[in-house]
Design a protein around this motif. Structure first.
Motif, PDB file in Angstrom:
ATOM      1  N   PRO A 119       0.827  -1.215   0.000  1.00  0.00           N
ATOM      2  CA  PRO A 119       0.000   0.000   0.000  1.00  0.00           C
ATOM      3  C   PRO A 119       0.860   1.263   0.000  1.00  0.00           C
ATOM      4  CG  PRO A 119      -0.813  -1.586   1.602  1.00  0.00           C
ATOM      5  CD  PRO A 119       0.523  -2.088   1.129  1.00  0.00           C
ATOM      6  N   ALA A 120       0.221   2.383  -0.217  1.00  0.00           N
ATOM      7  CA  ALA A 120       0.912   3.673  -0.269  1.00  0.00           C
ATOM      8  C   ALA A 120       1.640   3.953   1.046  1.00  0.00           C
ATOM      9  CB  ALA A 120      -0.090   4.781  -0.556  1.00  0.00           C
ATOM     10  N   PRO A 121       2.716   4.755   1.000  1.00  0.00           N
ATOM     11  CA  PRO A 121       3.500   5.035   2.211  1.00  0.00           C
ATOM     12  C   PRO A 121       2.701   5.653   3.360  1.00  0.00           C
ATOM     13  CG  PRO A 121       4.717   5.702   0.271  1.00  0.00           C
ATOM     14  CD  PRO A 121       3.340   5.319  -0.199  1.00  0.00           C
ATOM     15  N   ASP A 122       1.623   6.369   3.059  1.00  0.00           N
ATOM     16  CA  ASP A 122       0.844   6.974   4.150  1.00  0.00           C
ATOM     17  C   ASP A 122      -0.302   6.075   4.617  1.00  0.00           C
ATOM     18  OD1 ASP A 122      -0.676   7.232   1.877  1.00  0.00           O
ATOM     19  OD2 ASP A 122      -1.292   9.291   2.262  1.00  0.00           O
ATOM     20  N   ASP A 123      -0.327   4.827   4.166  1.00  0.00           N
ATOM     21  CA  ASP A 123      -1.280   3.830   4.650  1.00  0.00           C
ATOM     22  C   ASP A 123      -0.529   3.007   5.693  1.00  0.00           C
ATOM     23  OD1 ASP A 123      -3.191   1.925   5.113  1.00  0.00           O
ATOM     24  OD2 ASP A 123      -3.452   1.340   3.026  1.00  0.00           O
ATOM     25  N   TRP A 124      -0.663   3.417   6.953  1.00  0.00           N
ATOM     26  CA  TRP A 124       0.192   2.926   8.027  1.00  0.00           C
ATOM     27  C   TRP A 124      -0.102   1.478   8.393  1.00  0.00           C
ATOM     28  CZ3 TRP A 124       3.839   6.273   7.927  1.00  0.00           C
ATOM     29  CH2 TRP A 124       3.556   7.623   7.671  1.00  0.00           C
ATOM     30  N   SER A 125       0.807   0.911   9.164  1.00  0.00           N
ATOM     31  CA  SER A 125       0.790  -0.535   9.421  1.00  0.00           C
ATOM     32  C   SER A 125       0.110  -0.936  10.728  1.00  0.00           C
ATOM     33  CB  SER A 125       2.230  -1.048   9.428  1.00  0.00           C
ATOM     34  OG  SER A 125       2.275  -2.441   9.436  1.00  0.00           O
ATOM     35  N   PHE A 126       0.219  -0.126  11.767  1.00  0.00           N
ATOM     36  CA  PHE A 126      -0.257  -0.525  13.103  1.00  0.00           C
ATOM     37  C   PHE A 126      -1.487   0.275  13.512  1.00  0.00           C
ATOM     38  CE2 PHE A 126      -0.478  -0.122  17.684  1.00  0.00           C
ATOM     39  CZ  PHE A 126      -0.312  -1.429  18.101  1.00  0.00           C
ATOM     40  N   PRO A 127      -2.576  -0.429  13.847  1.00  0.00           N
ATOM     41  CA  PRO A 127      -2.843  -1.861  13.739  1.00  0.00           C
ATOM     42  C   PRO A 127      -3.345  -2.223  12.350  1.00  0.00           C
ATOM     43  CG  PRO A 127      -4.708  -0.778  14.770  1.00  0.00           C
ATOM     44  CD  PRO A 127      -3.685   0.294  14.497  1.00  0.00           C
ATOM     45  N   SER A 128      -3.354  -3.494  12.043  1.00  0.00           N
ATOM     46  CA  SER A 128      -3.846  -3.964  10.748  1.00  0.00           C
ATOM     47  C   SER A 128      -5.353  -3.745  10.648  1.00  0.00           C
ATOM     48  CB  SER A 128      -3.538  -5.454  10.595  1.00  0.00           C
ATOM     49  OG  SER A 128      -4.363  -6.049   9.624  1.00  0.00           O
ATOM     50  N   SER A 129      -5.788  -2.988   9.642  1.00  0.00           N
ATOM     51  CA  SER A 129      -7.230  -2.726   9.467  1.00  0.00           C
ATOM     52  C   SER A 129      -8.001  -4.012   9.205  1.00  0.00           C
ATOM     53  CB  SER A 129      -7.456  -1.766   8.298  1.00  0.00           C
ATOM     54  OG  SER A 129      -6.846  -0.532   8.555  1.00  0.00           O
ATOM     55  N   HIS A 130      -7.445  -4.890   8.371  1.00  0.00           N
ATOM     56  CA  HIS A 130      -8.110  -6.167   8.100  1.00  0.00           C
ATOM     57  C   HIS A 130      -8.307  -6.948   9.395  1.00  0.00           C
ATOM     58  CE1 HIS A 130      -7.101  -5.369   3.897  1.00  0.00           C
ATOM     59  NE2 HIS A 130      -7.839  -6.407   3.545  1.00  0.00           N
ATOM     60  N   SER A 131      -7.296  -6.932  10.255  1.00  0.00           N
ATOM     61  CA  SER A 131      -7.383  -7.690  11.506  1.00  0.00           C
ATOM     62  C   SER A 131      -8.364  -7.052  12.483  1.00  0.00           C
ATOM     63  CB  SER A 131      -6.003  -7.816  12.148  1.00  0.00           C
ATOM     64  OG  SER A 131      -5.137  -8.508  11.281  1.00  0.00           O
ATOM     65  N   VAL A 132      -8.426  -5.726  12.507  1.00  0.00           N
ATOM     66  CA  VAL A 132      -9.415  -5.045  13.358  1.00  0.00           C
ATOM     67  C   VAL A 132     -10.816  -5.454  12.927  1.00  0.00           C
ATOM     68  CG1 VAL A 132     -10.415  -2.811  13.995  1.00  0.00           C
ATOM     69  CG2 VAL A 132      -7.934  -3.070  13.906  1.00  0.00           C
ATOM     70  N   ILE A 133     -11.067  -5.396  11.632  1.00  0.00           N
ATOM     71  CA  ILE A 133     -12.387  -5.759  11.117  1.00  0.00           C
ATOM     72  C   ILE A 133     -12.680  -7.229  11.395  1.00  0.00           C
ATOM     73  CG2 ILE A 133     -13.714  -6.076   8.979  1.00  0.00           C
ATOM     74  CD1 ILE A 133     -12.246  -3.493   7.966  1.00  0.00           C
ATOM     75  N   ALA A 134     -11.694  -8.083  11.163  1.00  0.00           N
ATOM     76  CA  ALA A 134     -11.889  -9.518  11.390  1.00  0.00           C
ATOM     77  C   ALA A 134     -12.140  -9.823  12.859  1.00  0.00           C
ATOM     78  CB  ALA A 134     -10.677 -10.291  10.887  1.00  0.00           C
TER      79      ALA A 134
END
Length: 196
Positions: free
Chosen positions: A97-112
């Motif tokens: 993803p783009a450099p300003d799409d940060w890593s912590f926390p994982s959005s997919h994991s939050v949703i899951a």
């Protein structure tokens, strides 16, 4: 000394890189597609709640909303931490993803994590198990494709689970509204008649 999170990340991405092409392709596709499975599980839980009490129907209706709220909370936390994704310094198997799409926390994991806990509060045993398996798979797949560190996905699952703990209280408050809506034909069509 190597950071244990980085060491685990490098090991998992190494396994992904050495995997057969169909495994890599599956990993990339499945990491997003599994979120669609949660949408289907929400629909199934709503359908099953049509013959249940008003509070259970309220939980089924509020579960997706609680998941959206968890996702928004996760995005705010990302802006606070601004952790760079590992794929910007180490190659993964998925586009980074783009450099300003940060890593912590994982959005997919939050949703899951939020979806799995929300479904655990409203669904039967089989759906609960499917939701839990999907949450674990989603988190693991984000490390596998190389876009998150292990601590990103662990924190995402935990955050998502914590945010939806308000669901039972919100459902109790919303239950009278569901009961009133069920008394009319349009509401009964959408929400079911409840227990016989």
């Amino acid at each position: 000394m190597v950071d244990p999170h980085l060491g685990l990340f490098l090991f998992v991405v190494g396994v992904a890189t050495d995997s057969p092409p169909f495994v890599r392709t599956f990993g990339v596709i499945a990491t997003d597609a599994v979120l669609g499975v949660f949408a289907v599980l929400f629909l199934v839980s709503w359908w099953r709640a049509r013959t249940a009490g008003a509070e259970r129907m309220a939980k089924a209706l509020l579960a997706p909303a609680a998941t959206v709220v968890a996702g928004l909370v996760g995005e705010v936390i990302k802006l606070l931490f601004r952790e760079e994704r590992p794929c910007h310094t180490t190659a993964g198997i998925a586009p980074c993803p783009a450099p300003d799409d940060w890593s912590f926390p994982s959005s997919h994991s939050v949703i899951a994590g939020s979806a799995a806990v929300a479904l655990a509060l409203v669904a039967g045993r089989v759906l609960r198990r499917i939701a839990l398996a999907c949450a674990v798979f989603t988190a693991a797949s984000r490390v596998f494709v190389g876009v998150h560190y292990p601590h990103d996905v662990a924190a995402g699952l935990l955050l998502g689970a914590l945010v939806v703990t308000f669901l039972p209280m919100a459902a109790r408050r919303a239950a009278p509204v569901v009961a009133r809506l069920r008394s009319g034909t349009p509401g009964r069509t959408l929400l079911g008649a409840g227990p016989r």
